[in-house]
Design a protein around this motif. Structure first.
Motif, PDB file in Angstrom:
ATOM      1  N   SER A 114      -1.963   6.443  -0.384  1.00  0.00           N
ATOM      2  CA  SER A 114      -1.091   7.858  -0.016  1.00  0.00           C
ATOM      3  C   SER A 114      -1.184   7.957   1.495  1.00  0.00           C
ATOM      4  O   SER A 114      -2.089   7.298   2.337  1.00  0.00           O
ATOM      5  CB  SER A 114      -1.294   9.001  -0.601  1.00  0.00           C
ATOM      6  OG  SER A 114      -2.925   9.371  -0.242  1.00  0.00           O
ATOM      7  N   TRP A 162       5.648  -0.982  -4.843  1.00  0.00           N
ATOM      8  CA  TRP A 162       6.360   0.450  -4.945  1.00  0.00           C
ATOM      9  C   TRP A 162       5.887   1.586  -4.627  1.00  0.00           C
ATOM     10  O   TRP A 162       6.476   2.324  -4.009  1.00  0.00           O
ATOM     11  CB  TRP A 162       6.793   0.544  -6.347  1.00  0.00           C
ATOM     12  CG  TRP A 162       8.102  -0.142  -7.020  1.00  0.00           C
ATOM     13  CD1 TRP A 162       7.699  -1.632  -7.610  1.00  0.00           C
ATOM     14  CD2 TRP A 162       9.405  -0.092  -6.669  1.00  0.00           C
ATOM     15  NE1 TRP A 162       9.243  -1.900  -7.867  1.00  0.00           N
ATOM     16  CE2 TRP A 162      10.085  -1.386  -7.217  1.00  0.00           C
ATOM     17  CE3 TRP A 162      10.058   0.732  -5.979  1.00  0.00           C
ATOM     18  CZ2 TRP A 162      11.601  -1.378  -7.337  1.00  0.00           C
ATOM     19  CZ3 TRP A 162      11.587   0.603  -5.722  1.00  0.00           C
ATOM     20  CH2 TRP A 162      12.158  -0.519  -6.562  1.00  0.00           C
ATOM     21  N   GLU A 163       4.521   1.617  -4.613  1.00  0.00           N
ATOM     22  CA  GLU A 163       3.848   2.844  -3.918  1.00  0.00           C
ATOM     23  C   GLU A 163       4.071   2.715  -2.567  1.00  0.00           C
ATOM     24  O   GLU A 163       4.114   3.752  -1.759  1.00  0.00           O
ATOM     25  CB  GLU A 163       2.269   2.671  -4.265  1.00  0.00           C
ATOM     26  CG  GLU A 163       1.932   2.894  -5.685  1.00  0.00           C
ATOM     27  CD  GLU A 163       2.349   4.213  -6.221  1.00  0.00           C
ATOM     28  OE1 GLU A 163       2.287   5.190  -5.323  1.00  0.00           O
ATOM     29  OE2 GLU A 163       2.715   4.400  -7.225  1.00  0.00           O
ATOM     30  N   THR A 166       7.540   3.877  -1.172  1.00  0.00           N
ATOM     31  CA  THR A 166       7.630   5.273  -1.320  1.00  0.00           C
ATOM     32  C   THR A 166       6.913   5.988   0.155  1.00  0.00           C
ATOM     33  O   THR A 166       7.431   6.807   0.685  1.00  0.00           O
ATOM     34  CB  THR A 166       6.830   6.173  -2.547  1.00  0.00           C
ATOM     35  OG1 THR A 166       7.748   5.576  -3.645  1.00  0.00           O
ATOM     36  CG2 THR A 166       6.979   7.457  -2.446  1.00  0.00           C
ATOM     37  N   ASN A 169       8.891   5.132   2.988  1.00  0.00           N
ATOM     38  CA  ASN A 169      10.323   6.041   3.234  1.00  0.00           C
ATOM     39  C   ASN A 169       9.931   7.243   3.685  1.00  0.00           C
ATOM     40  O   ASN A 169      10.813   8.031   4.518  1.00  0.00           O
ATOM     41  CB  ASN A 169      10.881   6.190   1.899  1.00  0.00           C
ATOM     42  CG  ASN A 169      12.166   6.705   1.773  1.00  0.00           C
ATOM     43  OD1 ASN A 169      12.207   7.931   1.205  1.00  0.00           O
ATOM     44  ND2 ASN A 169      13.072   6.196   2.063  1.00  0.00           N
ATOM     45  N   GLN A 170       8.791   7.951   3.415  1.00  0.00           N
ATOM     46  CA  GLN A 170       8.218   9.040   3.970  1.00  0.00           C
ATOM     47  C   GLN A 170       8.328   8.962   5.449  1.00  0.00           C
ATOM     48  O   GLN A 170       8.797   9.867   6.321  1.00  0.00           O
ATOM     49  CB  GLN A 170       7.050   9.556   3.362  1.00  0.00           C
ATOM     50  CG  GLN A 170       7.173   9.803   1.819  1.00  0.00           C
ATOM     51  CD  GLN A 170       5.739  10.140   1.300  1.00  0.00           C
ATOM     52  OE1 GLN A 170       4.636   9.744   1.924  1.00  0.00           O
ATOM     53  NE2 GLN A 170       5.553  10.397   0.138  1.00  0.00           N
ATOM     54  N   ARG A 207      14.227   0.706  -1.692  1.00  0.00           N
ATOM     55  CA  ARG A 207      13.496   2.182  -1.694  1.00  0.00           C
ATOM     56  C   ARG A 207      12.970   2.504  -0.683  1.00  0.00           C
ATOM     57  O   ARG A 207      12.876   3.765  -0.187  1.00  0.00           O
ATOM     58  CB  ARG A 207      12.303   1.926  -2.789  1.00  0.00           C
ATOM     59  CG  ARG A 207      11.295   3.033  -3.125  1.00  0.00           C
ATOM     60  CD  ARG A 207      12.260   4.320  -3.644  1.00  0.00           C
ATOM     61  NE  ARG A 207      11.261   5.572  -3.797  1.00  0.00           N
ATOM     62  CZ  ARG A 207      11.452   6.531  -2.882  1.00  0.00           C
ATOM     63  NH1 ARG A 207      12.415   6.485  -1.707  1.00  0.00           N
ATOM     64  NH2 ARG A 207      10.600   7.500  -2.998  1.00  0.00           N
ATOM     65  N   GLU A 210      15.706   3.996   1.646  1.00  0.00           N
ATOM     66  CA  GLU A 210      16.423   5.132   0.704  1.00  0.00           C
ATOM     67  C   GLU A 210      16.742   6.533   1.416  1.00  0.00           C
ATOM     68  O   GLU A 210      15.895   6.928   1.857  1.00  0.00           O
ATOM     69  CB  GLU A 210      15.811   5.436  -0.638  1.00  0.00           C
ATOM     70  CG  GLU A 210      16.786   6.154  -1.611  1.00  0.00           C
ATOM     71  CD  GLU A 210      15.948   6.519  -2.858  1.00  0.00           C
ATOM     72  OE1 GLU A 210      15.580   7.378  -3.257  1.00  0.00           O
ATOM     73  OE2 GLU A 210      15.677   5.288  -3.546  1.00  0.00           O
TER      74      GLU A 210
END
Length: 361
Positions: A114, A162-163, A166, A169-170, A207, A210
């Motif tokens: 994260s 995929w993690e 995300t 993208n942030q 992704r 995105e």
């Protein structure tokens, strides 16, 4: 200036670089890839900003139209981003095969990954303050990130990718808000893991991009001009056709710009036809040798490319990052790039400052 699209290039064949520039000797040891910092604490913060200022100054002085940070504030194009994430242990290291090419000691994924806070956004905002030209910022792509780690948590390259997508993208959305006009994702892994690229690599890249209003680019190269990469290139034969695997997929993707290695390589120029309709960031400067291209050599590479891409979609650039090169050589290569682009603009009957825009309007 803030927000995507704050600036635009109105020059046909706008020039750019795709990765790093050499750091000054007082910041990091010259001509060494991923060299440790020479400074610490507040002096390091100030030194990195000074190096970024110098990189911007040289790009503008040498005629580069789309300006980047030259990766002056980071040691490594992948791990510097990962260092700021939770779930990765840099003390627990393992040796893995990077892109099926060479062994390297890498950190380990030990838990859910994260991002607690922005990684590059402050640096990008500082870059935005240094220039009125469009700016581009590079992030590692999801597949290349997982190939630079040992995973003891997800046990699945796809799940981890995929993690990361995300998280990227942030970061990309906040870079856009800081005024970045083009966000580039570096995915050299696309030239190696063809099945994964097809099965989930392109989707993970989309992704990561995105919802962005800034233009998006993907850079796929054959690597820095270091021995491990040069040895690998020597095994690829008379023609390097790896792009034929990813380009048809990218042509159908939502990514705006495709960046590829070309000059002094064995990549057939006609592969560009596979991404017809996309903007093409064409490597017209070789980063694997110190010999400085002549403007005419650059112009010839661009002329051959124009058989397969419309002039208003062509962005002349370097093949890859130039961190291992002597600093003066890298800067002179920038001058050659802009001079070569100028020759072709004149042949097309277009004056500097007139042409199709680049950047979000």
């Amino acid at each position: 200036m803030s927000g995507a699209g704050s600036t635009a290039v109105n020059t046909l064949l706008p020039t750019s670089i795709v990765g790093s520039l050499p750091k000054p000797a007082w910041l990091a040891k010259p001509e060494v890839l991923w060299s440790p910092w020479e400074l610490q604490g507040d002096a390091l913060v100030e030194g990195r900003q000074d190096a970024l200022r110098a990189a911007v100054h040289e790009q503008q002085r040498r005629g580069i139209d789309i300006v980047s940070d030259g990766e002056q504030t980071r040691q490594h194009f992948v791990t510097t981003f990962i260092e700021h994430l939770d779930g990765v242990d840099f003390e627990k290291r393992e040796t893995v095969r990077i892109r099926d090419r060479y062994d390297a000691s890498v950190p380990t994924v030990v838990g859910a990954v994260s991002r607690r806070q922005p990684v590059f956004v402050a640096d990008a905002a500082f870059l935005r303050q240094q220039t009125d030209r469009p700016i581009k910022w590079a992030l590692p792509g999801p597949m290349t990130m997982i190939d630079t780690l040992s995973d003891h948590h997800y046990r699945s390259r796809e799940k981890l990718a995929w993690e990361f997508a995300t998280i990227l993208n942030q970061e990309a959305r906040e870079l856009e808000a800081a005024g970045v006009d083009i966000i580039q994702f570096d995915e050299p892994a696309f030239n190696v893991f063809f099945d994964e690229t097809k099965d989930w690599g392109i989707a993970a890249l989309e992704r990561a991009a995105e919802g962005l209003r800034a233009e998006t680019a993907v850079h796929i190269c054959y690597g820095y001009g270091i021995k491990a990469n040069n040895d690998w290139k020597a095994t690829l034969g008379a023609e390097w056709r790896q792009y034929e695997e990813s380009f048809p997929l990218l042509q159908q993707s939502s990514i705006d710009i495709v960046s590829l290695e070309s000059h002094n390589s064995h990549v057939p120029i006609d592969v560009i036809e596979l991404i017809r309709g996309k903007k093409v960031m064409l490597g017209a400067i070789d980063v694997a040798r110190e010999q400085i291209e002549t403007p005419e050599e650059v112009a010839d590479t661009l002329r051959r490319a124009l058989e397969f891409v419309d002039a208003d979609l062509l962005i002349p650039s370097s093949n890859c990052g130039m961190a291992p090169l002597p600093r003066g050589v890298a800067f002179d290569k920038l001058s050659a790039l802009s001079a070569g682009a100028r020759i072709v603009r004149q042949e097309l009957g277009v004056d500097v400052g007139v042409g199709a825009g680049v950047g979000v309007g």
